[in-house]
Design a protein around this motif. Structure first.
Motif, PDB file in Angstrom:
ATOM      1  N   PHE A  11      72.269  11.564  -5.388  1.00 21.50           N
ATOM      2  CA  PHE A  11      72.506  11.428  -3.979  1.00 21.50           C
ATOM      3  C   PHE A  11      72.177  12.741  -3.340  1.00 21.50           C
ATOM      4  CE2 PHE A  11      73.231   9.073  -0.232  1.00 21.50           C
ATOM      5  CZ  PHE A  11      74.239   9.781   0.505  1.00 21.50           C
ATOM      6  N   PHE A  12      72.809  13.768  -3.774  1.00 25.04           N
ATOM      7  CA  PHE A  12      72.748  15.173  -3.335  1.00 25.04           C
ATOM      8  C   PHE A  12      71.953  15.883  -3.946  1.00 25.04           C
ATOM      9  CE2 PHE A  12      76.443  13.959  -1.096  1.00 25.04           C
ATOM     10  CZ  PHE A  12      77.638  13.348  -1.756  1.00 25.04           C
ATOM     11  N   TYR A  13      71.590  16.035  -5.253  1.00 21.26           N
ATOM     12  CA  TYR A  13      71.117  17.222  -6.032  1.00 21.26           C
ATOM     13  C   TYR A  13      69.579  16.342  -6.396  1.00 21.26           C
ATOM     14  CZ  TYR A  13      75.469  19.071  -6.623  1.00 21.26           C
ATOM     15  OH  TYR A  13      76.819  19.630  -6.395  1.00 21.26           O
ATOM     16  N   SER A  61      75.957  25.195 -11.187  1.00 16.43           N
ATOM     17  CA  SER A  61      76.153  24.062 -10.106  1.00 16.43           C
ATOM     18  C   SER A  61      75.775  24.863  -8.758  1.00 16.43           C
ATOM     19  CB  SER A  61      77.426  23.494  -9.799  1.00 16.43           C
ATOM     20  OG  SER A  61      77.584  22.860 -10.964  1.00 16.43           O
ATOM     21  N   ASN A  62      76.139  26.152  -8.602  1.00 19.16           N
ATOM     22  CA  ASN A  62      75.863  26.804  -7.475  1.00 19.16           C
ATOM     23  C   ASN A  62      74.139  26.998  -7.349  1.00 19.16           C
ATOM     24  OD1 ASN A  62      78.295  26.689  -6.373  1.00 19.16           O
ATOM     25  ND2 ASN A  62      78.428  29.021  -6.288  1.00 19.16           N
ATOM     26  N   LEU A  65      72.326  24.109  -6.099  1.00 23.03           N
ATOM     27  CA  LEU A  65      72.499  23.935  -5.072  1.00 23.03           C
ATOM     28  C   LEU A  65      71.616  25.125  -4.079  1.00 23.03           C
ATOM     29  CD1 LEU A  65      75.995  23.181  -3.606  1.00 23.03           C
ATOM     30  CD2 LEU A  65      74.083  21.906  -3.005  1.00 23.03           C
ATOM     31  N   SER A  66      71.739  26.237  -4.367  1.00 25.80           N
ATOM     32  CA  SER A  66      70.669  27.251  -3.921  1.00 25.80           C
ATOM     33  C   SER A  66      69.469  26.874  -3.937  1.00 25.80           C
ATOM     34  CB  SER A  66      71.005  28.600  -4.458  1.00 25.80           C
ATOM     35  OG  SER A  66      70.668  28.740  -5.835  1.00 25.80           O
ATOM     36  N   MET A  68      67.862  23.943  -3.903  1.00 25.80           N
ATOM     37  CA  MET A  68      68.141  22.826  -2.952  1.00 25.80           C
ATOM     38  C   MET A  68      67.660  23.434  -1.549  1.00 25.80           C
ATOM     39  SD  MET A  68      68.812  19.829  -3.952  1.00 25.80           S
ATOM     40  CE  MET A  68      69.643  18.874  -2.764  1.00 25.80           C
ATOM     41  N   GLY A  69      68.255  24.359  -0.975  1.00 22.73           N
ATOM     42  CA  GLY A  69      68.002  25.219   0.058  1.00 22.73           C
ATOM     43  C   GLY A  69      66.552  25.801   0.085  1.00 22.73           C
ATOM     44  N   LYS A  72      63.721  22.722   0.237  1.00 20.86           N
ATOM     45  CA  LYS A  72      63.883  22.359   1.808  1.00 20.86           C
ATOM     46  C   LYS A  72      63.017  23.256   2.522  1.00 20.86           C
ATOM     47  CE  LYS A  72      67.439  18.944   1.584  1.00 20.86           C
ATOM     48  NZ  LYS A  72      68.589  18.395   2.198  1.00 20.86           N
TER      49      LYS A  72
END
Lengths: 72, 139
Positions: A11-13, A61-62, A65-66, A68-69, A72
């Motif tokens: 849902f997030f990753y 995990s960080n 997330l980075s 993902m940025g 996008k």
């Protein structure tokens, strides 16, 4: 040799971000990846640097997330 | 009693879109370890890299999340206008040579046709053209 599992909720990753992070960390440990219950489960083993073991999950995990940025 | 080293923030999807939450998490990556989970709502787990200030981090996160939520909703509303502006700007930035190239090609085509060929029918006399039209009307 410690093995850890990290569950990333789809849902997030995003899967491309996880794969990109695995490529970035390729030299530090051995990775395997599978889909399970709407999650991407990353299994990490054989972490080369002992000092990284305690923080590996959080740093990885960080990194995801980075990515993902970036994607996008 | 051990002090908790991390803070868990539960956020309702009704108020905070997923995209805004992810953007906010990315902003906190430098000084914190961030992990996201999907429970009944969105759960954000923040572990500061340096000890202390858990409440402060939570408050800052919530504030930043509101900012990003607002930005997200505004960007959704303005999406059409932004796309239009970008398309117009790209169209206007095309070089003028492109128009000249088209003209040159037309001229070259006309020259290649030769002076005897008359693709547009310019050389046909007016009387002849009208005679043809009169014949059509009679029919």
């Amino acid at each position: 040799m410690s093995i850890m599992e990290i569950r990333f909720d789809n849902f997030f990753y995003a899967a491309p971000a996880i794969k990109k992070a695995i490529r970035e960390y390729n030299g530090l440990a051995d990775f395997s990846c599978k889909e399970k219950n709407r999650c991407t489960v990353v299994t990490v083993g054989n972490i080369r640097e002992r000092g990284l073991v305690s923080l590996f999950k959080q740093e990885f995990s960080n990194c995801v997330l980075s990515m993902m940025g970036v994607l996008k | 009693m051990k002090k908790s080293k991390k803070v868990s923030i539960d956020l309702s999807q009704e108020y905070y879109p997923k995209e805004a939450v992810i953007i906010t998490c990315c902003q906190f990556l430098r000084d914190n370890y961030v992990f996201l989970e999907k429970r009944k709502d969105i759960r954000v787990m923040l572990t500061p890299k340096k000890a202390g200030g858990l409440q402060k981090i939570e408050r800052e996160f919530r504030n930043e999340l509101i900012n990003n939520t607002l930005r997200y909703y505004i960007s959704q509303k303005n999406k059409g206008i932004r796309e239009y502006i970008v398309k117009t700007a790209l169209f206007c930035s095309q070089p003028e040579e492109a128009a000249d190239d088209l003209l040159l090609k037309e001229l070259e085509g006309a020259q290649a046709a030769g002076w005897q060929e008359d693709p547009l029918g310019i050389a046909i006399p007016w009387e002849e053209k009208n005679r043809k039209n009169k014949d059509k009307k009679k029919k």
